[in-house]
Design an enzyme around this catalytic site. Structure first.
Site: not given
Ligand code: ZN
Length: 190
Positions: A21, A24, A26-27, A93-95, A150
């Protein structure tokens, strides 16, 4: 956020889960949640992240909401194999900061019977797929796409909006230079 609930847990085999994703979304929180549950079940859990990501602390994976788990920093993907021998569950993490070696490494770990859970940014700030994430999504048994909200219009967001002009593909440790945007509100700064 959707919960990861396979209909039945695979037996006598490993597998790959990918959590992908924008920023921000939430991964890392979702990665931490799954790894914590494995730890509670007394499974041998090893967590890795690339050395490039030093934004909050050296030895922990930390989500934006400041949950953390101790992790091993590695220079490259192959190093994970050296440290993961006894692990039943491997978190990465952070792949997006690893090169394409991470694809073989994840396959090798899963073929050894391990549960491999990989989180990463699936697109860069331009909305371009961020390799090796597309390849990891292709080889995974289970995929979770995390969406943010958004900042401009409140729609579900899957793009990372860069708020400053830079030619760099990533600005490490500069999360305040980004926000989550939907497709309609996202643009490439120039
Ligand atoms: Zn938007």
């Amino acid at each position: 956020m959707m919960d990861f609930q396979p209909h039945s847990t695979p037996r006598d085999t490993g597998w790959i889960e990918v959590i992908a994703g924008c920023m921000f979304s939430g991964k890392t929180e979702e990665l931490i949640r799954r790894l914590r549950r494995a730890k509670i079940a007394k499974q041998n859990v090893k967590i890795f992240k690339p050395k490039i990501d030093i934004r909050y602390s050296n030895g922990d994976i930390v989500s934006h909401s400041e949950q953390s788990l101790p992790s091993i920093l590695v220079e490259n993907a192959k190093e994970i194999l050296d440290h993961a021998e006894t692990a039943q569950v491997v978190g990465i993490d952070e792949a997006q900061f690893f090169n394409n070696d991470i694809i073989d490494v994840c396959n090798t770990l899963a073929n050894q019977g391990k549960r491999v859970i990989v989180a990463g940014l699936d697109q860069d700030y331009r909305g371009v797929p961020f390799e090796p994430m597309p390849q990891l999504l292709a080889i995974a048994e289970y995929i979770t796409k995390t969406l943010a909200i958004c900042v401009t219009c409140g729609n579900p967001a899957d793009k990372t909006q860069r708020k400053v002009v830079s030619a760099e593909r990533v600005l490490v440790g500069a999360s305040d230079s980004y926000e989550a945007r939907c497709r309609k509100c996202h643009y490439i700064p120039e």
